[in-house]
Write a protein that holds these residues in place. Sequence first.
Motif, PDB file in Angstrom:
ATOM      1  N   LYS A 134       6.821  -3.580   7.235  1.00  0.00           N
ATOM      2  CA  LYS A 134       5.480  -3.463   6.662  1.00  0.00           C
ATOM      3  C   LYS A 134       5.512  -3.455   5.148  1.00  0.00           C
ATOM      4  CE  LYS A 134       3.809  -1.198  10.750  1.00  0.00           C
ATOM      5  NZ  LYS A 134       3.698   0.087  11.434  1.00  0.00           N
ATOM      6  N   TYR A 135       6.510  -2.844   4.604  1.00  0.00           N
ATOM      7  CA  TYR A 135       6.624  -2.863   3.140  1.00  0.00           C
ATOM      8  C   TYR A 135       6.793  -4.290   2.637  1.00  0.00           C
ATOM      9  CZ  TYR A 135       7.267   2.181   3.191  1.00  0.00           C
ATOM     10  OH  TYR A 135       7.082   3.512   3.350  1.00  0.00           O
ATOM     11  N   LEU A 137       5.810  -6.929   4.100  1.00  0.00           N
ATOM     12  CA  LEU A 137       4.564  -7.666   4.290  1.00  0.00           C
ATOM     13  C   LEU A 137       3.597  -7.383   3.138  1.00  0.00           C
ATOM     14  CD1 LEU A 137       2.830  -9.448   6.082  1.00  0.00           C
ATOM     15  CD2 LEU A 137       2.035  -7.408   7.253  1.00  0.00           C
ATOM     16  N   ILE A 138       3.424  -6.100   2.833  1.00  0.00           N
ATOM     17  CA  ILE A 138       2.532  -5.765   1.726  1.00  0.00           C
ATOM     18  C   ILE A 138       3.051  -6.390   0.444  1.00  0.00           C
ATOM     19  CG2 ILE A 138       1.566  -3.887   0.371  1.00  0.00           C
ATOM     20  CD1 ILE A 138       1.734  -2.141   2.833  1.00  0.00           C
ATOM     21  N   ARG A 142       1.070  -9.016  -1.816  1.00  0.00           N
ATOM     22  CA  ARG A 142       0.822  -8.740  -3.225  1.00  0.00           C
ATOM     23  C   ARG A 142       1.336  -9.886  -4.078  1.00  0.00           C
ATOM     24  NH1 ARG A 142       2.542  -2.668  -4.956  1.00  0.00           N
ATOM     25  NH2 ARG A 142       1.019  -1.492  -3.763  1.00  0.00           N
ATOM     26  N   GLU A 226       6.819   2.298  -4.794  1.00  0.00           N
ATOM     27  CA  GLU A 226       5.743   2.243  -3.813  1.00  0.00           C
ATOM     28  C   GLU A 226       6.207   1.597  -2.514  1.00  0.00           C
ATOM     29  OE1 GLU A 226       2.765   0.032  -5.879  1.00  0.00           O
ATOM     30  OE2 GLU A 226       2.988   1.298  -7.626  1.00  0.00           O
ATOM     31  N   LEU A 227       6.767   0.390  -2.655  1.00  0.00           N
ATOM     32  CA  LEU A 227       7.102  -0.406  -1.473  1.00  0.00           C
ATOM     33  C   LEU A 227       8.602  -0.511  -1.273  1.00  0.00           C
ATOM     34  CD1 LEU A 227       4.604  -3.321  -2.016  1.00  0.00           C
ATOM     35  CD2 LEU A 227       4.297  -1.288  -0.660  1.00  0.00           C
ATOM     36  N   LEU A 305       1.523  -1.927 -13.629  1.00  0.00           N
ATOM     37  CA  LEU A 305       0.089  -1.826 -13.386  1.00  0.00           C
ATOM     38  C   LEU A 305      -0.177  -1.720 -11.892  1.00  0.00           C
ATOM     39  CD1 LEU A 305      -1.554  -4.420 -15.735  1.00  0.00           C
ATOM     40  CD2 LEU A 305      -2.149  -2.031 -15.565  1.00  0.00           C
ATOM     41  N   ARG A 306      -1.432  -1.573 -11.567  1.00  0.00           N
ATOM     42  CA  ARG A 306      -1.800  -1.585 -10.166  1.00  0.00           C
ATOM     43  C   ARG A 306      -2.280  -2.983  -9.832  1.00  0.00           C
ATOM     44  NH1 ARG A 306      -5.538   2.931 -10.008  1.00  0.00           N
ATOM     45  NH2 ARG A 306      -7.096   1.322 -10.130  1.00  0.00           N
ATOM     46  N   ASP A 308      -4.887  -4.185  -8.334  1.00  0.00           N
ATOM     47  CA  ASP A 308      -6.262  -4.559  -8.636  1.00  0.00           C
ATOM     48  C   ASP A 308      -6.490  -4.645 -10.138  1.00  0.00           C
ATOM     49  OD1 ASP A 308      -5.844  -1.800  -8.663  1.00  0.00           O
ATOM     50  OD2 ASP A 308      -7.992  -1.434  -8.691  1.00  0.00           O
TER      51      ASP A 308
ATOM     52  N   MET B  23      -3.090  -0.233  10.892  1.00  0.00           N
ATOM     53  CA  MET B  23      -1.679  -0.388  10.581  1.00  0.00           C
ATOM     54  C   MET B  23      -1.135   0.960  10.142  1.00  0.00           C
ATOM     55  SD  MET B  23       0.214  -3.154   8.287  1.00  0.00           S
ATOM     56  CE  MET B  23       1.164  -2.679   6.880  1.00  0.00           C
ATOM     57  N   LEU B  25       1.638   3.008   8.394  1.00  0.00           N
ATOM     58  CA  LEU B  25       2.741   2.850   7.452  1.00  0.00           C
ATOM     59  C   LEU B  25       3.480   4.170   7.383  1.00  0.00           C
ATOM     60  CD1 LEU B  25       3.955   0.790   5.472  1.00  0.00           C
ATOM     61  CD2 LEU B  25       2.686   1.925   3.689  1.00  0.00           C
ATOM     62  N   HIS B  31      12.298   7.480   1.219  1.00  0.00           N
ATOM     63  CA  HIS B  31      11.477   6.599   0.404  1.00  0.00           C
ATOM     64  C   HIS B  31      11.668   7.011  -1.044  1.00  0.00           C
ATOM     65  CE1 HIS B  31       7.790   5.022  -1.455  1.00  0.00           C
ATOM     66  NE2 HIS B  31       7.804   4.121  -0.500  1.00  0.00           N
ATOM     67  N   SER B  33       9.872   7.425  -3.605  1.00  0.00           N
ATOM     68  CA  SER B  33       8.968   8.265  -4.369  1.00  0.00           C
ATOM     69  C   SER B  33       8.597   9.535  -3.649  1.00  0.00           C
ATOM     70  CB  SER B  33       7.711   7.498  -4.722  1.00  0.00           C
ATOM     71  OG  SER B  33       6.972   7.279  -3.569  1.00  0.00           O
ATOM     72  N   GLU B  47      -4.396  -1.880   1.444  1.00  0.00           N
ATOM     73  CA  GLU B  47      -3.571  -0.859   0.821  1.00  0.00           C
ATOM     74  C   GLU B  47      -4.277   0.483   0.780  1.00  0.00           C
ATOM     75  OE1 GLU B  47      -1.266  -1.542  -2.476  1.00  0.00           O
ATOM     76  OE2 GLU B  47      -0.826  -3.616  -2.000  1.00  0.00           O
ATOM     77  N   LEU B 223      -0.814   1.597 -20.315  1.00  0.00           N
ATOM     78  CA  LEU B 223      -0.653   1.313 -18.887  1.00  0.00           C
ATOM     79  C   LEU B 223      -0.611   2.602 -18.085  1.00  0.00           C
ATOM     80  CD1 LEU B 223       2.027  -1.521 -19.040  1.00  0.00           C
ATOM     81  CD2 LEU B 223      -0.418  -1.742 -18.785  1.00  0.00           C
ATOM     82  N   ARG B 227      -3.238   3.752 -15.211  1.00  0.00           N
ATOM     83  CA  ARG B 227      -2.812   4.087 -13.865  1.00  0.00           C
ATOM     84  C   ARG B 227      -3.189   5.491 -13.436  1.00  0.00           C
ATOM     85  NH1 ARG B 227       1.352   1.906 -11.121  1.00  0.00           N
ATOM     86  NH2 ARG B 227       0.702   3.399  -9.566  1.00  0.00           N
ATOM     87  N   ILE B 375      -2.163   2.763  -2.041  1.00  0.00           N
ATOM     88  CA  ILE B 375      -0.749   3.137  -2.024  1.00  0.00           C
ATOM     89  C   ILE B 375      -0.193   3.351  -3.432  1.00  0.00           C
ATOM     90  CG2 ILE B 375       1.554   2.330  -1.398  1.00  0.00           C
ATOM     91  CD1 ILE B 375       0.288   1.084   1.060  1.00  0.00           C
ATOM     92  N   PRO B 376      -0.518   2.487  -4.398  1.00  0.00           N
ATOM     93  CA  PRO B 376       0.003   2.753  -5.750  1.00  0.00           C
ATOM     94  C   PRO B 376      -0.512   4.071  -6.319  1.00  0.00           C
ATOM     95  CG  PRO B 376      -0.915   0.546  -5.624  1.00  0.00           C
ATOM     96  CD  PRO B 376      -1.278   1.234  -4.356  1.00  0.00           C
ATOM     97  N   VAL B 379       1.522   7.173  -4.957  1.00  0.00           N
ATOM     98  CA  VAL B 379       2.730   7.597  -5.655  1.00  0.00           C
ATOM     99  C   VAL B 379       2.382   8.251  -6.984  1.00  0.00           C
ATOM    100  CG1 VAL B 379       4.228   5.945  -4.536  1.00  0.00           C
ATOM    101  CG2 VAL B 379       3.151   5.321  -6.661  1.00  0.00           C
TER     102      VAL B 379
END
Lengths: 336, 394, 156, 201
Positions: A134-135, A137-138, A142, A226-227, A305-306, A308, B23, B25, B31, B33, B47, B223, B227, B375-376, B379
């Motif tokens: 899944k990671y 895939l995301i 992205r 994150e992923l 950055l994010r 979006d 889904m 996750l 992991h 973080s 996400e 940045l 965030r 998700i971002p 973290v």
Amino acid sequence: MNIWLELALTLVVMLVVVLTASLVTIYVELKAGSHMQARIGPYYAGGRWGWAQPLADGAKFLQKEDLAPAKADRPVYRLAPFVVMMSALGIFAVIPLGPDLVGAKLDLGVYFLLAISSFSALGVLMAGWSSANKYSLIGGLRAAAQLIAYEIPLILAVVAVVIQAGTMSLIGIVDAQQATLFTLGGIEVALPFILTGQLVSFFIFMIAAVAELSRIPFDMPIAESELTMGYLTEYTGIRFTMFFLGEYATVVGFSAIAATLYLGGYGAPFLPESMANVAGPAILLLKVSALVFVIIWIRFTWPRLREDQLQSMAWRWLIPISLINIAVIAVFKVAF
Amino acid sequence: MTSRQLMHRSEVAVSVELETPGMTLNIGPQHPSTHGVLRLVAKISGERIHEIEPVIGYMHRGYEKLSEVRTYAQITALVNRIDWVAGFANEVPFILGVEKLVGVEAPERAQWIRLILTELARISSHLVFMCSFPLELGASTPLMHMLRDREHILELIEDVTGGRFHPNFNRVGGVKPAYGGGSKTKKQSMDLPAGFFKRTLKAMDLMDQTCEDIDTLVTGNELVRARTIGIGVIPAEKAIEYGMSGPNLRASGVAYDLRKVDNYLPYDQIDFDVVTRTGGDSFDRYLVRVGEIRESVKIIRQAVDIIPAGPLQAKVPRVLKVPEGQVYSRAENPKGEFGYYIVSEGGKMPYRLKIRSTSFSNLSILPWILVGQLIPDLVAIMGSLDFVLGDVDR
Amino acid sequence: MSKGIKFPFPGLFKGMALTFKTMVKKAPVTMYPDVKEIPVPRARGVISLDAEACTVCMLCARECPDWCIYIEGHKVEKAPSKPGGRVRTESILDRFDIDYGLCMYCGICVDVCPFDALFWSPEYEYSEMKISNLLHNQERLGEWLKTVPEPPALES
Amino acid sequence: MSDQPDAPAEPDTTPLADYAADITERLGAERYTVEFDTARVFVAKDKWVDTINEARGELPFFSWLSAIDWSRETEVGEGVADPDKLEERFEVMCRLSSVTDDKAIIFFATLPKDDATIGSLTATIGGAEWHEREAHEMFGIMFEGNENLVPLYLPDDFIGNPLLKSYPLIAREVKPWPGEVDVEGLPVGDDEGSDDEEGEA
């Protein structure tokens, strides 16, 4: 000369050049990055300054088992690194190291470059989908979203250059930057495009290039925190090495494109034409190194950055700015 | 469980969009973080997180049970392993609690040594936060810079206590003796080593520089601001309801600092401010910690001036038998309120020891705060909460 | 969403200046194992045993939170110190092992030893390939005694 | 700073004791004790939830919730206490404190061991969920109204409640205590006296 022999020779030379450049880039990133972080970095491998660290890493990766997850879509999973690698190598086919030192003299060099460089998105998407993770895939999604978003400003930035140079041949663009603009006290002055109206598009190109490369601050597709590693999560051994080398080859490749389009490529002021084929590669190397260093430097300073935020930056700022830029360039081109 | 989550404002925003939930996750336990072995089972759509279930306990070591078969001195060695980035700060409330039960009070110099070391532990803990928080956002350089500068602090702690992470320096009625109780070494006190104050002041000057570096690398970075500003806002009443304490609570505008409120260690003789922010978002939680490093530097500078000479140990019976009684003793750990509820039935070991660990309460807000986030942002929020899994799981 | 995205980003470039400055400075790294880091005298590296001083009183083994000290001894009768005196017994140390695979370096054994038999040494290089080798016996613990430093001067 | 341990509940006039007396009266709690700067207020089991919700008006900060097992069935540790004191009960405790000053109260409720059930605070205090789950798995106490009483720390298939006094600590059972080996006295005339036989009673 036999066309096959020539092709083989070109391929071998290119492969050596690209791999060396990638390895050197990896080494510089390890070393410069370490020093930026108050560390020393590679130290023991190869004796002095750990110069052989990338080779040692490569040897380590080669020994590792080539694993694929049980539910992976194997053919796609196996193919993905090759697609990325191919895209990275393809860039170098048309980059001129000198007036005659070029893999393929294409009249539509710029067009080819843009096409081949966006090929890596396909590889990334394949990797992300087929890993059955899944990671991944995301990460793959992205990457796809990001590459699509940044393809447009990238192309628009290049269009500005093409308008100014009046040609899509890379050699033509370099030549255009060596054309005499004016004479100052008997000295013919030629300036690269970055100083003659392309500053804005240079910045847009670099931002878009870093985004295409998925490097900090735009490394969301692999975003380690994150992923885990995004689309690279499941890859091991030789396939991971290919992604890895591909990434650094692309870094060098995009820097070379930027150097060619904006910084005058293999040309330099006051360089006699007869020397161009000899000194050209060195001059280009210098310019490429500077750009590569900046990319590495950014990586070791900024956060990411994010997704979006990146999208809104691309669509709301970069694309409008580059459209205006094109308009301005076109007006100047017609006016002068 | 769902009713509370439905109230979350972002849930409303999500439900009007086209949904493809379902889904699952699995974030963690391995992991990058999650700072160790935290596991989050998230239901995501795209996400965005719809539902999240934190799973803890991968590092449960059963300290409360272990404490029931250990003497108080042995527990002191145990408790500085709970929140290992601020080992010394964990010992203080425990030892103060036992001292209350026994009815002794450490001599003044010992109290000041405890205060200085607690503040050093606070700086070192916050510097670890300065490492991990930007790392979650993708910046790896602050990590190395802060680890480099933390070394100065750890050297000071090691200089005094002999341990970098696990000082085990407190004893009931004072601080640890240097060498045994033998006839030759009986008098060897574990006073501060010569030149300690000079080195401390030098390190504090370096910390000023460090704070500036943090500001340059992280605070000023656009940045980072993009965030974190407005991400993971915890209103004050929610923070209080979930028992969040320390910098996380103060970032929400509640000026609650046990150093000011409770009467422990000679903090009342020192002039320092409680750093608060009002936004309650991730960036504010970060800023409070930067401010606290500066305040701790201020505290240590004053303490070095004030600290009196004198004995380090009060008179305590050789075999410590703690009388019957129950006490709750707490202190301001770098991460917040850290407390021990000690139930003694007389004897060498406690009957029951409840450890109120900070990160456990600070993390209990996760199911509320993470719903509706990306998700971002997950973290970023988790990084800003500053938890240590050893402290969560005990 | 794009809050803060506006030119000219002074913070980003200040940060880059800082990393560049760091890059050209010398990195503060101790190149272990080429260069050894010298621990402070109080560092809790390894526990050394002065077997002569040990009276097999078992205090350390009892107070150890991890139960990682193993002591065996036996008693011998000692001739009276003056003729006609009481016959005294003396404990002889047969075995004194510390299992460093279990030890958590709390230092309680050193604290409680009433006969100055245990000392901290700052030595730290005794990692082993096999966990069983981390059980240091009496001789091994005795060798560490040579590395015990003088107690440091104190701040007055 | 600290009271004498042998006179814990004598009426003193510290601000905390005054406050504890006051709040005990206002909330209709059973009794209170103040010792070692720790104020404890005892409430009836069925008034647990109401009392705490009411107290949160002035003491909003939810610090922690836990329990004590008062049955001394085990020989691990300090040994069996005297048989008269053997009790079969839990005490559930919850600490609330102010966020402006040092006022704080630990609320206690007594539960018989055969009916270890008490109301859940999760309806009003979100933070209580994890604490109640921990108390549930460690002691087996049921919190009525908390639907999510799944184990927090322990694996799903774990059997037993580790913090009960009847639950043996295996680590201390499987390995002999190294301090037990010695059966010989200390050299006579030392200041340690005859301290050698203690530990395992």
